[in-house]
Design a protein around this motif. Structure first.
Motif, PDB file in Angstrom:
ATOM      1  N   ARG A 158       0.820  -1.382  -0.156  1.00  0.00           N
ATOM      2  CA  ARG A 158       0.100   0.128  -0.111  1.00  0.00           C
ATOM      3  C   ARG A 158       1.093   1.309  -0.127  1.00  0.00           C
ATOM      4  N   ASP A 159       1.803   1.260   0.838  1.00  0.00           N
ATOM      5  CA  ASP A 159       2.745   2.488   0.926  1.00  0.00           C
ATOM      6  C   ASP A 159       4.104   2.259   0.590  1.00  0.00           C
ATOM      7  N   ARG A 160       4.692   2.815  -0.668  1.00  0.00           N
ATOM      8  CA  ARG A 160       5.851   2.358  -0.722  1.00  0.00           C
ATOM      9  C   ARG A 160       6.824   3.403  -0.576  1.00  0.00           C
ATOM     10  N   SER A 161       6.398   4.534   0.135  1.00  0.00           N
ATOM     11  CA  SER A 161       7.291   5.748   0.188  1.00  0.00           C
ATOM     12  C   SER A 161       7.464   6.406   1.687  1.00  0.00           C
ATOM     13  N   PRO A 162       7.450   5.643   2.363  1.00  0.00           N
ATOM     14  CA  PRO A 162       7.852   6.174   3.850  1.00  0.00           C
ATOM     15  C   PRO A 162       9.655   6.712   3.705  1.00  0.00           C
ATOM     16  N   THR A 163       9.728   7.829   4.330  1.00  0.00           N
ATOM     17  CA  THR A 163      10.788   8.488   4.536  1.00  0.00           C
ATOM     18  C   THR A 163      11.610   7.642   5.621  1.00  0.00           C
ATOM     19  N   VAL A 164      13.023   7.674   5.631  1.00  0.00           N
ATOM     20  CA  VAL A 164      13.844   6.985   6.837  1.00  0.00           C
ATOM     21  C   VAL A 164      13.192   7.633   8.231  1.00  0.00           C
ATOM     22  N   ASP A 165      13.000   8.737   8.336  1.00  0.00           N
ATOM     23  CA  ASP A 165      12.532   9.335   9.608  1.00  0.00           C
ATOM     24  C   ASP A 165      11.056   8.644   9.850  1.00  0.00           C
ATOM     25  N   GLU A 166      10.226   8.642   8.848  1.00  0.00           N
ATOM     26  CA  GLU A 166       8.937   7.910   9.176  1.00  0.00           C
ATOM     27  C   GLU A 166       8.846   6.420   9.396  1.00  0.00           C
ATOM     28  N   THR A 167      10.077   5.804   8.656  1.00  0.00           N
ATOM     29  CA  THR A 167      10.320   4.444   9.254  1.00  0.00           C
ATOM     30  C   THR A 167      10.720   4.251  10.755  1.00  0.00           C
ATOM     31  N   ALA A 168      11.435   5.126  11.109  1.00  0.00           N
ATOM     32  CA  ALA A 168      12.050   5.078  12.274  1.00  0.00           C
ATOM     33  C   ALA A 168      10.866   5.308  13.489  1.00  0.00           C
ATOM     34  N   ALA A 169       9.861   6.182  13.182  1.00  0.00           N
ATOM     35  CA  ALA A 169       8.713   6.437  13.919  1.00  0.00           C
ATOM     36  C   ALA A 169       7.835   5.107  13.834  1.00  0.00           C
ATOM     37  N   TYR A 170       7.807   4.466  12.824  1.00  0.00           N
ATOM     38  CA  TYR A 170       6.792   3.199  12.866  1.00  0.00           C
ATOM     39  C   TYR A 170       7.577   2.009  13.643  1.00  0.00           C
ATOM     40  N   TYR A 171       8.882   2.005  13.679  1.00  0.00           N
ATOM     41  CA  TYR A 171       9.620   1.157  14.579  1.00  0.00           C
ATOM     42  C   TYR A 171       9.501   1.440  15.876  1.00  0.00           C
TER      43      TYR A 171
END
Length: 292
Positions: free
Chosen positions: A40-53
């Motif tokens: 669904r979402d191919r475009s999280p930034t690295v900062d957004e990935t960090a928040a997710y984890y």
């Protein structure tokens, strides 16, 4: 990084878009792989990935793939990925990627990224980068990586990149046969090698290499665990219980989905924390030494 706090360490997370919006793959390959994985979402930034984890009390190894020689696409800068990981060092671990066709420049980049940017390992995708990983032209890279004691992740097996595109986008699956990595493990015994993904259609070959070569590991990314071959599950719970690693392939597969399906596998309770965190923590040197 407080390893004790973490519930898991994801060994396989992609940085697929820069802060400026530059994607790591050409548009047609990006679209095809998204369709292949129903992502669904191919475009999280690295900062957004960090928040997710961070929300999930997980850590993640993050990398891009430099395949400019084969694709003509300029890569996302390793330096940018490393800087983003440094801003989020409580949950992210930066790996780099160099195009092996760059030769001596790639070797220099490995040394520079490790020394100046805190990169903790490297990722290669032989099919996407269009090289045979056992080709001697790449050996100077492995010599540097072995000397620096940096682990290396290699894509193995079929790839969703190019799937459904005419001619597979020119991507050749043969370069990702795990038996090609057996040469590396024999010639560079001090090099830690992680074979990424269930290695369809070469799963037995991957298991054989991991059993035979002490420096070779397997990450379980790219597939929902409910589709894992039974033999892989059996080895993960027995002979390879200290050499198998959790990986999702985020953002193509979310750790939420992966972990939900992993809970249904027939594994002993004592094996689960090894796969989810302890094996990766040991491989990455994150465990505290005895007495401190």
């Amino acid at each position: 990084m407080d390893v004790d706090r973490l519930t898991a360490i994801d060994m396989h997370v992609h940085a697929e878009i820069s802060d400026e919006g530059h994607t790591s793959l050409p548009d047609h390959l990006l679209a095809a792989s998204g369709a292949h994985f129903s992502a669904r979402d191919r475009s999280p930034t690295v900062d957004e990935t960090a928040a997710y984890y961070r929300e999930r009390d997980m850590a993640a190894v993050v990398f891009t793939v430099d395949a400019e020689h084969a694709t003509g696409r300029a890569p996302i800068a390793n330096e940018a990925v490393a800087e983003s990981c440094a801003r989020n060092a409580d949950v992210l671990i930066p790996f780099g990627s160099v195009d092996p066709w760059r030769g001596a420049a790639a070797v220099a980049a490995i040394r520079r990224l490790a020394a100046d940017h805190g990169v903790r390992g490297f990722k290669f995708h032989p099919s996407l980068q269009a090289f045979d990983p056992s080709d001697r032209m790449a050996y100077p890279l492995y010599e540097a990586l072995e000397e620096l004691r940096l682990p290396v992740v290699f894509h193995t097996g079929q790839t969703g990149i190019g799937a459904g595109v005419p001619g597979g986008g020119g991507i050749r699956l043969k370069h990702s046969n795990p038996m090609l990595l057996d040469d590396l493990a024999a010639d560079f015994p001090g090099l830690t090698i992680v074979m990424a993904h269930p290695s369809f259609p070469w799963q037995e070959e991957a298991l054989a290499v991991a059993v035979h070569k002490p420096s070779v590991y397997i990450d379980l990314s790219g597939w929902s665990p409910k589709y894992f071959p039974p033999l892989l599950v059996k080895y993960a719970g027995s002979l390879l219980k200290h050499k198998v690693l959790f990986g999702s392939d985020y953002p193509l597969i979310t750790p939420d989905r992966w972990l939900a399906d992993f809970a249904d596998l027939d594994l002993k309770p004592e094996v689960r924390p090894l796969i989810l965190k302890e094996n990766a923590a040991r491989l990455l040197g994150l465990l505290r030494s005895e007495g401190g």
